[in-house]
Motif scaffolding. Structure first.
Motif, mmCIF file in Angstrom:
data_model
loop_
_atom_site.group_PDB
_atom_site.id
_atom_site.type_symbol
_atom_site.label_atom_id
_atom_site.label_comp_id
_atom_site.label_asym_id
_atom_site.label_seq_id
_atom_site.Cartn_x
_atom_site.Cartn_y
_atom_site.Cartn_z
ATOM 1 N N VAL A 291 0.821 -1.210 0.000
ATOM 2 C CA VAL A 291 0.000 0.000 0.000
ATOM 3 C C VAL A 291 0.853 1.257 0.000
ATOM 4 N N GLN A 292 1.882 1.270 0.832
ATOM 5 C CA GLN A 292 2.716 2.466 0.917
ATOM 6 C C GLN A 292 3.462 2.716 -0.381
ATOM 7 N N GLY A 293 3.892 1.644 -1.049
ATOM 8 C CA GLY A 293 4.598 1.806 -2.313
ATOM 9 C C GLY A 293 3.725 2.441 -3.375
ATOM 10 N N ILE A 294 2.463 2.035 -3.446
ATOM 11 C CA ILE A 294 1.541 2.635 -4.419
ATOM 12 C C ILE A 294 1.269 4.084 -4.073
ATOM 13 N N LYS A 295 1.118 4.382 -2.788
ATOM 14 C CA LYS A 295 0.887 5.773 -2.377
ATOM 15 C C LYS A 295 2.047 6.661 -2.801
ATOM 16 N N THR A 296 3.264 6.161 -2.625
ATOM 17 C CA THR A 296 4.445 6.951 -2.983
ATOM 18 C C THR A 296 4.498 7.217 -4.485
ATOM 19 N N LYS A 297 4.233 6.173 -5.286
ATOM 20 C CA LYS A 297 4.268 6.345 -6.736
ATOM 21 C C LYS A 297 3.121 7.234 -7.219
ATOM 22 N N ALA A 298 1.963 7.097 -6.606
ATOM 23 C CA ALA A 298 0.813 7.921 -7.001
ATOM 24 C C ALA A 298 1.052 9.392 -6.677
ATOM 25 N N SER A 299 1.746 9.659 -5.572
ATOM 26 C CA SER A 299 1.987 11.052 -5.172
ATOM 27 C C SER A 299 2.864 11.784 -6.176
ATOM 28 N N ALA A 300 3.633 11.046 -6.998
ATOM 29 C CA ALA A 300 4.499 11.690 -7.992
ATOM 30 C C ALA A 300 3.685 12.489 -9.001
ATOM 31 N N PHE A 301 2.435 12.091 -9.221
ATOM 32 C CA PHE A 301 1.618 12.753 -10.242
ATOM 33 C C PHE A 301 0.940 14.025 -9.730
ATOM 34 N N GLU A 302 1.259 14.385 -8.500
ATOM 35 C CA GLU A 302 0.813 15.692 -8.005
ATOM 36 C C GLU A 302 1.463 16.812 -8.814
ATOM 37 N N LYS A 303 2.607 16.515 -9.450
ATOM 38 C CA LYS A 303 3.300 17.519 -10.272
ATOM 39 C C LYS A 303 2.470 17.945 -11.474
ATOM 40 N N VAL A 304 1.554 17.089 -11.914
ATOM 41 C CA VAL A 304 0.693 17.459 -13.046
ATOM 42 C C VAL A 304 -0.729 17.722 -12.566
ATOM 43 N N GLY A 305 -0.847 18.024 -11.282
ATOM 44 C CA GLY A 305 -2.147 18.400 -10.733
ATOM 45 C C GLY A 305 -3.100 17.247 -10.542
ATOM 46 N N ALA A 306 -2.578 16.018 -10.442
ATOM 47 C CA ALA A 306 -3.440 14.849 -10.288
ATOM 48 C C ALA A 306 -3.698 14.579 -8.815
ATOM 49 N N ALA A 307 -4.928 14.811 -8.387
ATOM 50 C CA ALA A 307 -5.329 14.446 -7.040
ATOM 51 C C ALA A 307 -5.640 12.955 -7.029
ATOM 52 N N ASN A 308 -6.079 12.439 -5.877
ATOM 53 C CA ASN A 308 -6.336 11.001 -5.746
ATOM 54 C C ASN A 308 -7.244 10.464 -6.843
ATOM 55 N N LYS A 309 -8.394 11.111 -7.046
ATOM 56 C CA LYS A 309 -9.361 10.618 -8.028
ATOM 57 C C LYS A 309 -8.786 10.653 -9.441
ATOM 58 N N ASP A 310 -7.958 11.656 -9.718
ATOM 59 C CA ASP A 310 -7.328 11.740 -11.040
ATOM 60 C C ASP A 310 -6.359 10.581 -11.258
ATOM 61 N N LYS A 317 -6.716 3.857 -17.241
ATOM 62 C CA LYS A 317 -6.307 3.982 -18.635
ATOM 63 C C LYS A 317 -4.936 3.363 -18.891
ATOM 64 N N TYR A 318 -4.053 3.504 -17.905
ATOM 65 C CA TYR A 318 -2.653 3.127 -18.141
ATOM 66 C C TYR A 318 -1.995 2.687 -16.827
ATOM 67 N N PRO A 319 -2.289 1.453 -16.364
ATOM 68 C CA PRO A 319 -1.741 0.995 -15.080
ATOM 69 C C PRO A 319 -0.224 0.970 -15.021
ATOM 70 N N TRP A 320 0.425 0.993 -16.193
ATOM 71 C CA TRP A 320 1.892 0.955 -16.208
ATOM 72 C C TRP A 320 2.515 2.213 -15.621
ATOM 73 N N ILE A 321 1.727 3.207 -15.280
ATOM 74 C CA ILE A 321 2.302 4.404 -14.648
ATOM 75 C C ILE A 321 2.936 4.059 -13.301
ATOM 76 N N LEU A 322 2.604 2.879 -12.753
ATOM 77 C CA LEU A 322 3.208 2.461 -11.495
ATOM 78 C C LEU A 322 4.503 1.686 -11.705
ATOM 79 N N SER A 323 4.875 1.459 -12.968
ATOM 80 C CA SER A 323 6.106 0.715 -13.242
ATOM 81 C C SER A 323 7.322 1.620 -13.095
ATOM 82 N N THR A 324 8.455 1.007 -12.853
ATOM 83 C CA THR A 324 9.702 1.762 -12.681
ATOM 84 C C THR A 324 10.084 2.510 -13.956
ATOM 85 N N SER A 325 9.913 1.882 -15.106
ATOM 86 C CA SER A 325 10.321 2.510 -16.363
ATOM 87 C C SER A 325 9.485 3.753 -16.659
#
Length: 611
Positions: A291-310, A317-325
């Motif tokens: 859970v914590q790992g997903i939270k950390t990766k999801a928080s990276a998208f705050e840079k593009v204004g993505a809140a939790n629901k975003d 649409k694109y689950p690979w956003i959680l991948s390292t690459s």
């Protein structure tokens, strides 16, 4: 066998009358003890519970069927000993024919020992059903192989996966599989969408993939090789086997302490529970994330204004956003757009709505940006384009060039093509053969000459966006009319255009007159019948008492607000008993109208506006 062991055997039989003992032939089992025994409850399952699979043994057909039924009953009894319910044990035994065949084959290998034992007259030996249970216990997998085969795995795959599960009890494994199936395959009827999304993800990926993405691609390849291909990705029968074969470690994940919190987190960040399975199927390694790992990766998208629901929408649409690459490429993408001086707000919106951009290489993005630059679509202009149609960045430069050449063939220069694309970015993504050519043919059939086509398109480029193939069919048009007027449902754009044309013909305008109106004012075909055309025509005919032909000379009449401009100016003229054309009435600004028709320098009514 020695006399001592023989007598010991019978002494044990007298002491344990409910215990079965099995003698081993030294030639077949050189490492076995002189005798072995085990105890089991004698549970008799009704034979009617078990079908008779057509497994070919070296027995006569009747004997084969009888042995198979007995073997299935034995497997069921064995599974009940392991803690399963009668219902579950029967289901597994009935759906693991290869496993049952393997046990029966093992029993056949003991026939040599049975023959030897009988020839020496040494005691009794196990019956067929008891020997099947013995063979099941000797396998040492505690029923897991039978269960894995029953959920779709081949026997060899089931045996391979079972090796990962030595510490798992069978009841716990069954509970875990039921929960996973419920979560992963409980979506709606749009299962084929998972396959469509998988193809899109693979098609747009142009950066080196990490190990998790590589495993996912291998998983996709296995499904693609099946009949139906990736369209079957959302089907449990076609997919679950390959999911377990590709990611056997998911069966080691605890339900209560890992899977349930993981599902709750995805719900909290905006992934509907019924869609969580799509995320897992499109990127199974997510199952291993804490859970914590997903939270950390999801928080990276705050840079593009993505809140939790975003983030939840992006994941769908694109689950690979959680991948390292993808996470690593994310920073390079943001830096690239910053260097190209594309407004951050536009970039943020593009990434949130089309996160596949994050899987695109910088070199590929650069080619598309340069291609747009040749149309003078740069910086802020490009920002407006990608904010509306971000998928354009993932197209090939030659696809955009073909579109440009097509419009140049209609009489547009490249600068004008760029302006059209900025106003209506969707036309850059339109299919030339299926959409653009069809729409041009439609406009020509309507009566718009080739000479006037560029002007009509320039005034209203949205005409080129929709596929009119269906709209050109009269039967479809009639159906659309019925659907619209009886249900009030929204129709697709081609059908709406046909409806508007047909409506204008119903009020007395000819096809030629409508073509003339479109040529003079092409946005006409974009107006709603109920909200714009009908109320304004009703006021024109009933209140203003003007002929419908007046709108042919001045179709821009429909662009003005009924309440803020048409009605106020009409009542001013009526109060002065004055008559004028629609163009004179509406084409002037407030000061010009007041000076000509009121004799004052300013008109004291609401300012004009267009609708």
């Amino acid at each position: 066998m020695s006399t001592k062991s023989f007598s010991t055997h019978w002494n044990l039989k007298s002491l344990f009358p409910n215990t079965c003992f099995l003698h081993f032939h030294r030639k077949s089992f050189p490492n076995a003890l002189p005798f072995s025994f085990f105890q089991y409850p004698r549970i008799h399952c009704p034979k009617t519970y078990f079908p008779q699979p057509p497994l070919a043994l070296s027995y006569p057909s009747d004997q084969t069927s009888h042995n198979l039924t007995q073997a299935q009953e034995s497997v069921s009894e064995y599974l009940q000993d392991l803690g399963l319910s009668l219902e579950d044990s029967i289901s597994i035994a009935s759906n693991s024919p290869k496993y049952t065949q393997m046990l029966v084959d093992g029993v056949k290998e003991l026939e040599e020992w049975n023959a030897w034992n009988n020839s020496n007259g040494e005691g009794d030996h196990l019956g067929f059903k008891e020997m099947v249970i013995y063979m099941a216990k000797e396998k040492g997998d505690n029923g897991k192989v039978a269960f894995l085969e029953s959920v779709g795995l081949t026997l060899s795959s089931a045996m391979s996966v079972a090796r990962y599960l030595s510490s798992e009890s069978l009841p716990s494994l069954i509970h875990k599989v039921k929960y996973m199936k419920e979560i992963i395959f409980s979506g709606g009827d749009d299962k084929w969408l998972s396959g469509k999304n998988a193809r899109r993800m693979m098609m747009y990926l142009s950066i080196p993939s990490d190990e998790d993405v590589e495993q996912t691609l291998s998983f996709f390849e296995k499904i693609e090789a099946r009949r139906g291909g990736l369209d079957m990705l959302g089907s449990v029968d076609a997919t679950f086997r390959f999911l377990l074969e590709s990611f056997p470690r998911i069966l080691l994940l605890p339900v209560e302490s890992h899977l349930i919190p993981l599902v709750e987190l995805l719900e909290n960040i905006g992934v509907p529970r019924g869609s969580i399975g799509k995320v897992f199927l499109l990127f199974p390694p997510v199952l291993f994330c804490n859970v914590q790992g997903i939270k950390t990766k999801a928080s990276a998208f705050e840079k593009v204004g993505a809140a939790n629901k975003d983030v939840g929408k992006m994941l769908l649409k694109y689950p690979w956003i959680l991948s390292t690459s993808i996470q690593n490429n994310y920073e390079h993408i943001l830096l690239f757009f910053e260097e190209e001086k594309i407004p951050k707000a536009s970039v943020d919106r593009a990434i949130r709505s089309w996160p596949h951009i994050l899987g695109c290489s910088i070199s590929k993005l650069k080619l598309m940006v340069e291609q747009f630059g040749e149309l003078d679509v740069r910086n802020k202009k490009l920002g407006r384009v990608i904010a509306k149609s971000p998928q354009l960045l993932l197209r090939k430069p030659q696809e955009l060039l073909q579109f440009v050449l097509f419009l140049e063939g209609l009489g547009f220069d490249r600068e004008t093509v760029g302006k059209l694309g900025c106003r209506c970015p969707e036309i850059f993504a339109a299919n030339i053969d299926k959409t653009l050519k069809k729409k041009i043919e439609f406009l020509v059939e309507l009566g718009i000459s080739n000479h006037h086509l560029p002007w009509v398109i320039k005034k209203y480029p949205e005409l080129l966006v929709s596929d009119v193939d269906k709209a050109l069919r009269p039967r479809y048009c009639f159906y659309s009319l019925q659907l619209h007027y009886h249900t009030g449902n929204e129709l697709d754009d081609p059908a709406l255009i046909i409806l508007r044309i047909q409506y204008l013909m119903e009020i007395g305008l000819s096809k030629r007159e409508i073509a003339l109106m479109v040529r003079r004012f092409s946005p006409l075909l974009g107006y709603s019948i109920e909200e714009v055309l009908r109320p304004k025509l009703k006021f024109l005919l009933d209140t203003m008492e003007k002929p419908v032909k007046d709108v042919v000379d001045y179709p821009r009449f429909f662009s003005y607000s009924l309440e803020k401009k048409i009605k106020p100016r009409f009542w001013v003229l009526k109060g002065r008993n004055m008559e004028c054309s629609l163009k004179d009435m509406l084409g002037k600004n407030d000061e010009e109208f007041a000076a000509e028709f009121m004799g004052v320098g300013r008109m004291l009514i609401s300012p004009s506006s267009h609708q």
